[in-house]
Write an enzyme that holds these catalytic residues in place. Structure first.
Site, short mmCIF file in Angstrom:
data_model
loop_
_atom_site.label_atom_id
_atom_site.label_comp_id
_atom_site.label_asym_id
_atom_site.label_seq_id
_atom_site.Cartn_x
_atom_site.Cartn_y
_atom_site.Cartn_z
N LYS A 193 50.79 0.27 -10.77
CA LYS A 193 50.14 1.46 -11.34
C LYS A 193 48.69 1.53 -10.89
O LYS A 193 47.86 0.72 -11.29
CB LYS A 193 50.18 1.46 -12.87
N THR A 247 37.50 -6.51 -18.89
CA THR A 247 37.81 -7.65 -19.75
C THR A 247 38.47 -7.17 -21.04
O THR A 247 39.42 -7.80 -21.54
CB THR A 247 36.52 -8.44 -20.04
N GLY A 250 41.97 -6.42 -20.31
CA GLY A 250 42.60 -7.71 -19.97
C GLY A 250 42.98 -8.48 -21.23
O GLY A 250 44.05 -9.08 -21.30
N GLU A 267 42.28 -10.53 -13.38
CA GLU A 267 41.02 -10.53 -12.63
C GLU A 267 40.14 -9.50 -13.31
O GLU A 267 40.39 -8.30 -13.22
CB GLU A 267 41.30 -10.18 -11.16
N CYS A 301 33.46 -6.00 -9.26
CA CYS A 301 33.54 -6.99 -10.34
C CYS A 301 32.66 -8.20 -10.04
O CYS A 301 32.12 -8.81 -10.94
CB CYS A 301 34.97 -7.39 -10.59
N GLU A 398 28.39 -6.05 -18.33
CA GLU A 398 28.71 -5.53 -17.00
C GLU A 398 28.41 -4.03 -16.98
O GLU A 398 28.98 -3.26 -17.75
CB GLU A 398 30.20 -5.78 -16.71
P1 NDP Z 1 40.30 -0.39 -17.29
O1 NDP Z 1 40.37 -1.85 -17.44
O2 NDP Z 1 40.53 0.45 -18.48
O3 NDP Z 1 41.34 0.10 -16.18
C1 NDP Z 1 41.98 -0.69 -15.21
C2 NDP Z 1 43.43 -0.26 -15.09
O4 NDP Z 1 44.14 -0.54 -16.29
C3 NDP Z 1 43.62 1.22 -14.86
O5 NDP Z 1 44.74 1.43 -14.04
C4 NDP Z 1 43.86 1.72 -16.26
O6 NDP Z 1 44.45 2.98 -16.32
C5 NDP Z 1 44.75 0.65 -16.81
N1 NDP Z 1 44.77 0.53 -18.26
C6 NDP Z 1 43.93 1.06 -19.18
N2 NDP Z 1 44.29 0.69 -20.43
C7 NDP Z 1 45.38 -0.11 -20.29
C8 NDP Z 1 46.20 -0.83 -21.21
N3 NDP Z 1 45.96 -0.82 -22.53
N4 NDP Z 1 47.22 -1.56 -20.73
C9 NDP Z 1 47.45 -1.63 -19.40
N5 NDP Z 1 46.72 -0.96 -18.49
C10 NDP Z 1 45.68 -0.22 -18.92
O7 NDP Z 1 38.95 -0.05 -16.64
P2 NDP Z 1 38.24 1.40 -16.65
O8 NDP Z 1 38.61 2.07 -15.43
O9 NDP Z 1 38.46 2.12 -17.93
O10 NDP Z 1 36.73 0.97 -16.60
C11 NDP Z 1 36.07 0.52 -17.79
C12 NDP Z 1 35.10 -0.57 -17.45
O11 NDP Z 1 35.80 -1.70 -16.99
C13 NDP Z 1 34.14 -0.24 -16.32
O12 NDP Z 1 33.03 0.41 -16.81
C14 NDP Z 1 33.82 -1.59 -15.77
O13 NDP Z 1 32.77 -2.16 -16.48
C15 NDP Z 1 35.06 -2.38 -16.01
N6 NDP Z 1 35.90 -2.50 -14.82
C16 NDP Z 1 35.91 -3.70 -14.20
C17 NDP Z 1 36.68 -3.86 -13.07
C18 NDP Z 1 36.72 -5.15 -12.38
O14 NDP Z 1 37.32 -5.27 -11.32
N7 NDP Z 1 36.12 -6.17 -12.94
C19 NDP Z 1 37.45 -2.78 -12.47
C20 NDP Z 1 37.38 -1.55 -13.23
C21 NDP Z 1 36.62 -1.45 -14.35
P3 NDP Z 1 43.45 4.27 -16.29
O15 NDP Z 1 42.94 4.35 -14.90
O16 NDP Z 1 44.26 5.41 -16.65
O17 NDP Z 1 42.40 3.98 -17.31
#
Ligand code: NDP
Length: 487
Positions: A193, A247, A250, A267, A301, A398
């Site tokens: 996804k 996180t 996660g 991750e 990240c 972050e």
């Molecule tokens: P999320 O962790 O919400 O999103 C990552 C993925 O998980 C997306 O595909 C998201 O879908 C999906 N997702 C969201 N909620 C759930 C759930 N309950 N169960 C399973 N999958 C889920 O990150 P965001 O994009 O909302 O970003 C929020 C913050 O996270 C950022 O501001 C940043 O600080 C951090 N972030 C960190 C990353 C890293 O690599 N360390 C990467 C991305 C974000 P959808 O896209 O629809 O939300």
């Protein structure tokens, strides 16, 4: 839209616009789900819109996968696991992975332009980093597929079965490659996804996978929002969950998976220290600092978001850093001269603005080069906070944007203590000319990756992953295969 230099007008060279043509990309009006080797409409009947964050222009309408679609995708992956992909010998799987890698190379410009349109990142980054690294991941793992019996996992390591994989928006194609390539190389089948705001390159990859002739169901790509991700990771038919993202999510996933017997790798976020000693080559260090936090608008990240400067050189480094930042060009992601593109979404921009306001309210000094932001789209200027103390929110949380928090230290011991003063532990950087100091520091920094006199270097052969709230498990290298193999 044209790129605008962040320098004061009249004091720099003017660059002529150098836009990459978007003609190479054909964006469909509407996209369906990739399940069982074909594109199928969602049972939910729902679609959502993905935007170009640099202009807010709608790009396409994309299927929202609901519970019935997740069921269907997992069933299709299960069938392929039992009847086709899961039964292929490694040497046969390798051929398909090589084919995907070659197709990514052949369509590199198309992938790069599409990535920049949907994500907002500068074309020079999607062209020179994301796409070549995505191809490299498939090449690298193709090489492993027929050698797993010699990799130290026993003579005949078995795949886990069906992998449910959820990825974020910061490196959409690259994260898809990081997830799919090792899973496929080890004989697993996948349901992936992509993030809601950046589904388009994953859908182009689905087309490449279909053209490469993989058995139907070996890879399924289902688009949707967080509820689709939650449905996938919670699905009883999934054997392995691999997640990259925040996180917060996660932790939710870890709670959902606990007690189910599913294997899990996470991750997550980071708040890396980039540590500059007084004997470091300052110009190189400044380039490394810029690369560490302003690459990909800081949506990384492992970004070097906390700069730790040794006190005796702090003023000199900051001075040179500011001069360097004034030469960065912010604007049209498709312009080949652009260094800083758009912020990926309105919610992400709101988050960055909120944390920056907190930094000012807590008393840190905010600085940005003179910079004119485009009128439409989501933008944030490169920003440096000095006078930051460890208790400040901008030193702990972050930000995931082009915002650098600068702290100082006097001794190596103090640098280590400050660098490790974080709930995260994904990465760190060290700048010094002394090899002994690099080794001394690297042994003490609690971070999954430590770069010395460089930053943000990635290689599929090199394992990547974190400690503490940055998650667990590794991606890349031999260690990355372990997350997809059973006894
Ligand atoms: P999320 O962790 O919400 O999103 C990552 C993925 O998980 C997306 O595909 C998201 O879908 C999906 N997702 C969201 N909620 C759930 C759930 N309950 N169960 C399973 N999958 C889920 O990150 P965001 O994009 O909302 O970003 C929020 C913050 O996270 C950022 O501001 C940043 O600080 C951090 N972030 C960190 C990353 C890293 O690599 N360390 C990467 C991305 C974000 P959808 O896209 O629809 O939300």
């Amino acid at each position: 839209m044209t790129s605008v230099s962040t320098t004061t007008p009249g004091t720099d060279w003017e660059y002529a616009p150098s836009p990459e043509s978007r003609e190479i990309v054909t964006i469909q009006r509407e996209y369906n789900l990739f399940i069982g080797g074909e594109f199928v409409p969602p049972a939910s009947g729902e679609h959502f819109t993905t935007l170009n964050p640099a202009t807010e222009e709608p790009l396409a309408s994309v299927a929202q996968a609901g519970p019935a679609d997740v069921d269907r995708a997992v069933a299709s992956a299960r069938k392929a696991s039992e009847a086709s992909w899961g039964r292929l010998p490694g040497r046969e799987r390798a051929k398909y992975l090589y084919r995907i890698a070659r197709a990514i190379q052949e369509r590199a410009r198309e992938f790069a332009v599409l990535e920049s349109l949907d994500n907002g990142k500068p074309i020079k980054e999607s062209r020179d980093v994301d796409v070549p690294l995505a191809a490299a991941h498939f090449f690298y793992h193709a090489g492993w597929a027929d050698k797993l019996g010699y990799a130290g996992f026993g003579p005949d390591p078995r795949p886990l079965g069906v992998a449910g994989q959820v990825i974020p928006w910061n490196f959409p194609l690259l994260m898809a490659a990081w997830k799919l390539a090792p899973a496929l190389a080890t004989g697993n089948t996948c349901v992936l996804k992509p993030a809601e705001t950046t589904p388009l390159t994953a859908l182009l990859l689905a087309r490449v996978i279909a053209e490469a002739g993989l058995p139907p169901g070996a890879v399924n790509i289902i688009t949707g929002d967080g509820s689709t991700g939650a449905g996938l990771v919670g699905h009883p038919g999934v054997d392995k969950v691999a997640f990259t993202g925040s996180t917060e999510v996660g932790k939710e996933i870890q709670a959902a998976v606990a007690g189910t017997g599913k294997r899990l790798t996470l991750e997550l976020g980071g708040k890396a220290a980039n540590v500059v000693f007084d004997d470091a080559p300052i110009d190189q260090a400044v380039e490394g600092i810029v690369n560490g936090i302003f690459f990909n608008q800081g949506h990384v990240c492992c970004a070097g978001s906390r700069l730790l400067l040794q006190e005796s050189v702090a003023d000199a480094v900051l001075d040179r850093l500011k001069r360097r930042l004034a030469t960065l060009r912010l604007g049209d992601p498709l312009d080949k001269n652009t260094d800083i593109g758009a912020i990926n979404s309105r919610p992400q921009l709101d988050k960055i603005e909120g944390l920056v306001a907190a930094g000012e309210a807590e008393g840190a000094q905010r600085w940005s080069p003179p910079c004119q932001l485009p009128a439409r789209g989501y933008w944030f200027p490169p920003t440096v906070f000095s006078g930051v103390s460890q208790s400040h929110k901008i030193a702990r949380e972050e930000i995931f944007g082009p915002v650098l928090s600068v702290l100082t230290f006097r001794t190596p011991e103090e640098a280590v203590a400050k660098a490790n003063n974080t709930p995260y532990g994904l990465s760190a950087g060290i700048w010094t000319e002394k090899g002994s100091r690099i080794l001394w520091m690297a042994g003490r920094l609690r971070a999954g990756v430590v770069w010395a006199n460089t930053y943000n270097r990635f290689d599929p052969a090199s394992p990547f992953g974190g400690y503490q709230e940055s998650g667990f498990g590794r991606e890349g290298g031999r260690a990355g295969l372990a997350g997809y193999l059973g006894a």
